[in-house]
Design an enzyme around this catalytic site. Sequence first.
Site, short mmCIF file in Angstrom:
data_model
loop_
_atom_site.label_atom_id
_atom_site.label_comp_id
_atom_site.label_asym_id
_atom_site.label_seq_id
_atom_site.Cartn_x
_atom_site.Cartn_y
_atom_site.Cartn_z
CD GLU A 530 -61.33 -31.22 61.32
OE1 GLU A 530 -60.68 -32.13 61.90
OE2 GLU A 530 -61.62 -31.26 60.12
CG HIS A 597 -70.56 -33.29 55.83
ND1 HIS A 597 -70.19 -34.50 56.31
CD2 HIS A 597 -69.44 -32.74 55.30
CE1 HIS A 597 -68.90 -34.70 56.07
NE2 HIS A 597 -68.42 -33.64 55.47
#
Length: 821
Positions: A530, A597
């Site tokens: 990421e 999440h």
Amino acid sequence: MPKSEFIDPSVVRKKSEVRFDPIPVNQYCKSIQEEKVRYSTGQFLNIYRDMAIIREFESMLNLIKTTGEYNGIGYNHPGPAHLSIGQEAAAVGMAFHLDEKDYIFGSHRSHGEILAKGLSVIEKMDDDRLVHIMSTYFNGDCLRVVEKGHKGTVKELAIDFLLYGTLAEIFGKKYGFNRGMGGSMHAFFTPFGIYPNNAIVGGSGDISVGAALYKKVNRQQGIVVANIGDASMGCGPVWEGISFATMDQYTQLWEGEYKGGLPLIFNFMNNQYGMGGQTCGETMGYNILARIGAGVNPEQMYAERVDGYDPLAVMDAFERKIKVLKDKKGPVLMDTLTYRISGHSPSDASSYRTKEEIDAWNSQDSIIAFGSKLVEDQITDQGTLDDIRSIIVERTEKILRLAGDIDISPRLDLVDDPNAIGHYMFTNESIEKFDERKPEVKHSWDENPRVQQIKKKERFGYKDGKIVPKIKAYNFRDGVFEAIFDRYYKDPTLVAFGEENRDWGGAFAVYRGLTEALPYNRLFNTSISEGAIVGVATGYGMCGGRAIPELMYCDFLGRAGDEIFNQLSKWQAMSGGYLKMPVILRVSVGSKYGAQHSQDWTSIVSHIPGLKVVFPATPYDAKGLMNAALQGSDPVVFFESQRIYDIPELFHEEGVPEGYYEIEIGEPDIKKPGKDITILSIGATLYKVTEAADELEKNYGISAEIIDARSLVPFNYDPVIESIKKTGRILLASDACERGSILKDMSANVTELAFDYLDAPPVVVGSRNWITPPYEMEEYFFPQVRWILDAIHQKILPLDGHKIFNDFSNREKLDRAKKGV
Ligand SMILES: Cc1ncc(C[n+]2csc(CCOP(=O)(O)OP(=O)(O)O)c2C)c(N)n1
Ligand SMILES: [Mg+2]
């Protein structure tokens, strides 16, 4: 997961072993006599001169920092100066073969690399081009200072320009290379291929990959060199950058002329220390840094250790490595061994090393050793070398006088223009495409299966008073898709990448249809990196290309923290407004997936200066805002809620236009007019507040005006204040945890700006200050319709007979705050 690559169990399960090839260490051993066939006398002398220029420049700064003067010229420089005395041969050897089309990136210790690269480019560039660059860069501001009274050649003027632009930048002056916005650790000058130097250790480790990607995808000449320290080998961005740069797909899946490795050298300027930590023997385990290459790919990254105390050894290695890159076999890893004689910074007392060690390296001083060899081999005589050095001293004195004088070299005037730095935060341009060539696509717009499918959909969510069934309705993800698809056909530089962006169709199907339309070089899957996903996009953007990096879940922003907070956001301003950053970072806010999440982190990115932040909630807004973001020149963090990817357009009665339109970033939208209370919402909460407004109307006769923020940065408060003037009340709601949320900031601003019109305190309804629980308990965590009514009842306007579910009383608020939950 391309279908074309069959994973055959009978092959991969076979008994075998991994073999490594030897990695060369300090193999170069040619004499000057032998090298006379390769280099001219002029080149030998320039190598000596360039090393001596760096040495004098850095020694001058050392004296300025430690004594406040250099050869009788005083100056007070409180800022940083990480000097590279001892590393000159490594820098000059690195730069020797590079020209303006080759880009270098560096670290906090890159003055020497700036000068080496600049001098190498000046040597190769013709006079007209030099004059053009110098006279147009910041309207010739920097040139005007050095050209006054100049009598020598254009190249000599260019050397003054280079030294002055760098020093004025180090001193934070307006005519420095970056308007004084970069300073010592971040100075750069892109017209000579000198790209940002980075004060975050390893920061260039992934940004440089983006530059190499830009060169490859846009068929640009030149290579990229990431000059990073030996200690940066322990940093995430470096490992992630290496992973991203060595993905198999470049050679196995990319097609035609795009097939092949990235033109990039990870050049570790191995001075054997990271501040005081000794990388070999203490803080790392590689023993010889070049070893790392062996584990990365079968080519072992063509890794090599080279003696960076000998400029000719470094030049020799670079010449060979550049060939590897031209053969599309990159990237390459170089371990350029050197030594920092100076302290980490001038205040460093060298408590971590012995005097014997420094003396030992001093006794092999690369400049003295190289000069002696030139004399011994009769390339020149000592007198000539002495002359070179005295000219350098004169030049350094002149440059210091110019850069140090506050009248000749002022700082940005924040008295006359208190917003002077504010002008640099965003470039705010409207640019359809960043290159004129025809965008590369695999088929025409109409042939695309997704486009054909969308054509059959209803573009407004209600038909004959009823909601259009999901499958037939144009939805939020169609809006995002259409804007991106359209830009792909307009801007040839546009690339999108992230995890599962190809084949899979984007983790949440936004990209379905793109794989069919685009070659790999415009849409690809990345390693699970990421940080590098954002860092690479940052490098790509600053080189002049448009990129859409995607992080599957907003919760993964943490993994890309530095790239978002220090890199993507800052380089426009740190360049004094010279660089643009057309990067749209897509992030989705999850639900149903629990604590790691499902968090809305809008507050974190909104807090960082230099980022635009949007969060549309309807298909119409999604398309219009994505179009605006993609037409812009600034970094935009584009939030999407997974909760509403399927939602049709329920507000814009004309439906979502088929053609192109933009929604101005920063403009909130009144989704429903009302007169008794204003409700400002962000993202998917729009649908909850709409339900709440219906209940208020139906059960209590209260008319709510709903404003959808749409953008968080920038944000126009005028429509909100106008609304409050009418209603006298405001409630603000979003899915973000309430404490420290962007709504808290907005509510503070509203209180300040509309105090006189408020009949009750603004109230924020956010998620609880907890971890997000599993899906089955989400209704106790995310704002619910009934919470909105609770908050209104308890804080703003009592609702007849209302029963409380979530307590918004002052007592409860105080208790929760006391407990930090
Ligand atoms: C992310 C980060 N961590 C720590 C620092 C503080 N710091 C500045 S330079 C440095 C050492 C870096 O060593 P190396 O990468 O070998 O470069 P060198 O200083 O030797 O040129 C450290 C720890 C920083 N600037 N950035
Ligand atoms: Mg180091």
